[in-house]
Design a protein around this motif. Structure first.
Motif, PDB file in Angstrom:
ATOM      1  N   ASP A   9       0.819  -1.224   0.000  1.00  0.00           N
ATOM      2  CA  ASP A   9       0.000   0.000   0.000  1.00  0.00           C
ATOM      3  C   ASP A   9       0.851   1.271   0.000  1.00  0.00           C
ATOM      4  N   ARG A  10       2.134   1.141  -0.307  1.00  0.00           N
ATOM      5  CA  ARG A  10       3.058   2.285  -0.310  1.00  0.00           C
ATOM      6  C   ARG A  10       3.038   2.986  -1.672  1.00  0.00           C
ATOM      7  N   TRP A  11       2.875   4.321  -1.642  1.00  0.00           N
ATOM      8  CA  TRP A  11       2.913   5.106  -2.875  1.00  0.00           C
ATOM      9  C   TRP A  11       4.346   5.167  -3.414  1.00  0.00           C
ATOM     10  N   VAL A  12       4.486   5.097  -4.755  1.00  0.00           N
ATOM     11  CA  VAL A  12       5.781   5.297  -5.403  1.00  0.00           C
ATOM     12  C   VAL A  12       5.582   6.231  -6.600  1.00  0.00           C
ATOM     13  N   ASP A  13       6.646   6.933  -6.970  1.00  0.00           N
ATOM     14  CA  ASP A  13       6.643   7.730  -8.196  1.00  0.00           C
ATOM     15  C   ASP A  13       8.011   7.575  -8.861  1.00  0.00           C
ATOM     16  N   GLU A  14       8.299   8.423  -9.854  1.00  0.00           N
ATOM     17  CA  GLU A  14       9.525   8.263 -10.626  1.00  0.00           C
ATOM     18  C   GLU A  14      10.799   8.456  -9.805  1.00  0.00           C
ATOM     19  N   ARG A  15      10.685   9.073  -8.643  1.00  0.00           N
ATOM     20  CA  ARG A  15      11.865   9.261  -7.791  1.00  0.00           C
ATOM     21  C   ARG A  15      12.166   8.028  -6.948  1.00  0.00           C
TER      22      ARG A  15
ATOM     23  N   ARG B 195       2.051   6.720  -8.611  1.00  0.00           N
ATOM     24  CA  ARG B 195       1.588   8.085  -8.922  1.00  0.00           C
ATOM     25  C   ARG B 195       2.268   8.560 -10.213  1.00  0.00           C
ATOM     26  N   PRO B 196       1.521   9.124 -11.186  1.00  0.00           N
ATOM     27  CA  PRO B 196       2.119   9.635 -12.424  1.00  0.00           C
ATOM     28  C   PRO B 196       2.655  11.056 -12.240  1.00  0.00           C
ATOM     29  N   ALA B 197       3.633  11.206 -11.375  1.00  0.00           N
ATOM     30  CA  ALA B 197       4.087  12.537 -10.963  1.00  0.00           C
ATOM     31  C   ALA B 197       4.575  13.378 -12.136  1.00  0.00           C
ATOM     32  N   ARG B 198       5.402  12.807 -13.018  1.00  0.00           N
ATOM     33  CA  ARG B 198       5.972  13.594 -14.106  1.00  0.00           C
ATOM     34  C   ARG B 198       4.901  14.058 -15.087  1.00  0.00           C
ATOM     35  N   LEU B 199       3.921  13.242 -15.355  1.00  0.00           N
ATOM     36  CA  LEU B 199       2.841  13.658 -16.255  1.00  0.00           C
ATOM     37  C   LEU B 199       2.049  14.804 -15.644  1.00  0.00           C
ATOM     38  N   LEU B 200       1.720  14.700 -14.359  1.00  0.00           N
ATOM     39  CA  LEU B 200       0.949  15.749 -13.711  1.00  0.00           C
ATOM     40  C   LEU B 200       1.753  17.040 -13.626  1.00  0.00           C
ATOM     41  N   GLU B 201       3.064  16.928 -13.367  1.00  0.00           N
ATOM     42  CA  GLU B 201       3.913  18.117 -13.279  1.00  0.00           C
ATOM     43  C   GLU B 201       4.026  18.839 -14.607  1.00  0.00           C
ATOM     44  N   THR B 202       3.940  18.111 -15.710  1.00  0.00           N
ATOM     45  CA  THR B 202       4.081  18.735 -17.037  1.00  0.00           C
ATOM     46  C   THR B 202       2.736  19.044 -17.673  1.00  0.00           C
TER      47      THR B 202
ATOM     48  N   ARG C 164       5.556  15.962 -27.630  1.00  0.00           N
ATOM     49  CA  ARG C 164       5.478  17.423 -27.584  1.00  0.00           C
ATOM     50  C   ARG C 164       6.346  18.035 -26.482  1.00  0.00           C
ATOM     51  N   CYS C 165       6.354  17.400 -25.316  1.00  0.00           N
ATOM     52  CA  CYS C 165       6.921  18.017 -24.112  1.00  0.00           C
ATOM     53  C   CYS C 165       8.407  17.698 -24.002  1.00  0.00           C
ATOM     54  N   GLU C 166       9.242  18.613 -24.402  1.00  0.00           N
ATOM     55  CA  GLU C 166      10.685  18.364 -24.435  1.00  0.00           C
ATOM     56  C   GLU C 166      11.308  18.263 -23.053  1.00  0.00           C
ATOM     57  N   SER C 167      10.580  18.652 -22.018  1.00  0.00           N
ATOM     58  CA  SER C 167      11.134  18.542 -20.660  1.00  0.00           C
ATOM     59  C   SER C 167      10.959  17.136 -20.087  1.00  0.00           C
ATOM     60  N   LEU C 168      10.191  16.294 -20.766  1.00  0.00           N
ATOM     61  CA  LEU C 168      10.046  14.913 -20.300  1.00  0.00           C
ATOM     62  C   LEU C 168      11.250  14.102 -20.747  1.00  0.00           C
ATOM     63  N   VAL C 169      12.009  13.615 -19.783  1.00  0.00           N
ATOM     64  CA  VAL C 169      13.204  12.821 -20.044  1.00  0.00           C
ATOM     65  C   VAL C 169      13.287  11.727 -18.986  1.00  0.00           C
ATOM     66  N   GLY C 170      13.722  10.535 -19.379  1.00  0.00           N
ATOM     67  CA  GLY C 170      13.905   9.455 -18.425  1.00  0.00           C
ATOM     68  C   GLY C 170      12.603   8.774 -18.067  1.00  0.00           C
ATOM     69  N   PRO C 171      12.483   8.246 -16.845  1.00  0.00           N
ATOM     70  CA  PRO C 171      11.294   7.473 -16.483  1.00  0.00           C
ATOM     71  C   PRO C 171      10.052   8.340 -16.356  1.00  0.00           C
ATOM     72  N   VAL C 172       8.942   7.849 -16.905  1.00  0.00           N
ATOM     73  CA  VAL C 172       7.644   8.520 -16.826  1.00  0.00           C
ATOM     74  C   VAL C 172       6.597   7.440 -16.535  1.00  0.00           C
TER      75      VAL C 172
ATOM     76  N   ASN D 195      11.470   6.726 -20.920  1.00  0.00           N
ATOM     77  CA  ASN D 195      11.167   5.343 -20.556  1.00  0.00           C
ATOM     78  C   ASN D 195       9.773   5.313 -19.931  1.00  0.00           C
ATOM     79  N   LEU D 196       8.787   4.894 -20.702  1.00  0.00           N
ATOM     80  CA  LEU D 196       7.404   4.881 -20.229  1.00  0.00           C
ATOM     81  C   LEU D 196       7.166   3.649 -19.364  1.00  0.00           C
ATOM     82  N   ARG D 197       6.979   3.862 -18.077  1.00  0.00           N
ATOM     83  CA  ARG D 197       6.636   2.770 -17.163  1.00  0.00           C
ATOM     84  C   ARG D 197       5.119   2.618 -17.171  1.00  0.00           C
TER      85      ARG D 197
END
Length: 471
Positions: free
Chosen positions: A276-282, A427-434, A366-374, A313-315
């Motif tokens: 039940d532990r939340w995880v994100d790209e970090r 949690r889809p943190a990078r998508l929500l942040e962008t 489109r989003c050039e700031s997306l790099v690495g795991p998403v 890298n789309l997880r």
């Protein structure tokens, strides 16, 4: 003779609305997702004289449909008439009206009749058509909004190479991108003609010269993990991802005209069983075979990254579509009232609607700031018990009969333990942040959309989202 009419108003110029319907891939995007459909032959587009032959599978039956196009007036209308179908008559008129410089209306009118029993049962087709057009109008509004980048304007036409193009995701992604005006070229083991590139990861061969000059490469290919994990299967799963990814990335890195972007599939199995532990790209990797595969898979993209190519890298979570994957396998038992929770039902189910995943991939382009795991998952994961209960509610079937953990372990071994009895709360943190906008953040809305169980309110929400994006 019966008639059916449906209209859709959108904040878009008429020419753009018509152009979307005219591009390759539109038929696939407008086909009901709950139907198993196979295109046999496609001659031309929607101009007069063009023909489309497809088959709809209903259990053991194959229903052939041959449609001939006529009445084409660019920007205004086109028609299709069934030369062969389950109907004795089918005439569909697609009309396009300008309601101003930035607003248009799509009018669909169908005249039809059934053979022999039309007077008794012809009216029963209307609920089916209503169900079908609700989904296609939601898709029309959402797809056009995404291609117009939430009102910012269309993405310049791209050349996109794709591995795994014949799979569930690859097929839908190809159609989606083509309706946006992009060229999609698949990498296949048996290439013929100029519309495909030859490669064979097992033999470590690839036609590298043909990969010059692409804007984006989407890498989806890999051996299915949904099978009992013998040592031979585990080796194939690992090799198909590492060897194929490394071959592709080394080839791209050696090109004179490299792509700007490589989108490589991965999976939320990277995180192992999070309970039940939340995880994100970090978050760091978990344990287990799937986590090992995902780590090696992502590491294999390093040659492309080192060559200056932006790598995403789309997880990906569990992709929900009735045409295949997990949901496709669950539907029959769930429809029979046997769709209860698996094991304890407390394990988390990281899922994503197929249409939202297509939007994620376009967003990554489109989003050039997306790099690495998403993380490509919906923002509201549910437990497996909640998933079973929601699916039962949408299908109006009971969902209380559990599938015990001991049965899963007996039938599927280690694969069942990791994939079915484990879970990830992601949690889809990078998508929500962008700024990515999910059209289906809630599971029930996703299932109603994909299974054709939504109401007119779903169409209204899709149109309202389009209105907000262009206001």
């Amino acid at each position: 003779m019966h008639s059916f009419e449906r209209s859709l108003e959108l904040p878009i110029p008429r020419d753009q609305l018509f152009a979307w319907h005219e591009r390759p891939g539109a038929f696939e995007r407008l086909s009901p997702s709950w139907q198993r459909l196979e295109i046999v032959d496609h001659q031309g587009g929607i101009e007069d004289g063009a023909r489309l032959h497809f088959v709809v599978r209903k259990g053991p039956f194959r229903l052939h449909w041959v449609a001939r196009h006529q009445g084409y007036v660019r920007g205004e209308r086109f028609e299709d008439v069934a030369e062969r179908s389950p109907f004795s008559r089918w005439h569909h008129v697609h009309g396009f009206s300008a309601l101003g410089p930035e607003r248009a209306r799509l009018d669909d009118r169908i005249e039809y009749s059934l053979p022999l029993v039309d007077k008794l049962f012809g009216g029963l087709a209307k609920p089916m058509l209503t169900r079908m057009f609700r989904q296609r109008h939601v898709r029309t509004a959402n797809d056009l909004r995404r291609h117009l980048a939430e009102g910012e304007g269309p993405l310049a036409a791209q050349r996109i190479a794709m591995t795994g193009a014949s799979g569930l995701l690859g097929t839908e992604l190809s159609a989606f991108l083509r309706t946006g005006g992009h060229e999609v070229v698949p990498l296949v083991r048996r290439a013929s003609g100029s519309n495909a590139i030859a490669w064979d990861p097992a033999k470590q061969t690839i036609d590298g010269a043909r990969l010059e000059g692409f804007d984006t490469v989407v890498h989806l290919a890999g051996e299915s993990v949904g099978q009992r994990w013998t040592e031979a299967v585990k080796q194939r799963v690992l090799a198909s991802r590492i060897d194929g990814t490394r071959l592709l990335c080394e080839t791209l890195a050696a090109r004179e005209h490299k792509p700007k972007l490589l989108i490589c599939a991965s999976a939320i199995g990277f995180y192992g069983d999070t309970e039940d532990r939340w995880v994100d790209e970090r978050s760091g990797p978990g344990g287990g075979f799937l986590s090992e595969v995902c780590q090696a898979w992502e590491q294999a993209t390093e040659p492309a990254r080192a060559a200056g190519i932006r790598v995403v890298n789309l997880r990906i979570g569990v992709v929900l579509s009735p045409r295949g994957g997990a949901l496709g396998q669950m539907l029959l038992p769930a429809a029979l009232g046997l769709g209860g929770p698996i094991g304890s039902g407390r394990q988390y189910f990281g899922w994503i609607d197929l249409d939202d995943l297509l939007g994620v991939i376009l967003h990554a382009i489109r989003c050039e700031s997306l790099v690495g795991p998403v993380n490509a998952v919906a923002p509201e994961p549910v437990t497996q018990r909640e998933f079973a209960k929601t699916l039962g509610r949408v299908l109006r079937r009971p969902a209380f009969l559990p599938l015990p953990a001991v049965v899963i372990r007996t039938l599927f071994g280690a694969m069942g333990q990791e994939v079915l009895l484990g879970g990830q709360r992601v949690r889809p943190a990078r998508l929500l942040e962008t700024g990515f906008r999910f059209d289906f953040p809630r599971l029930e809305d996703c299932l109603r959309h994909q299974l054709g169980r939504c109401g007119d309110d779903a169409v209204a929400r899709a149109v309202a989202a389009f209105e907000r994006a262009t206001s």
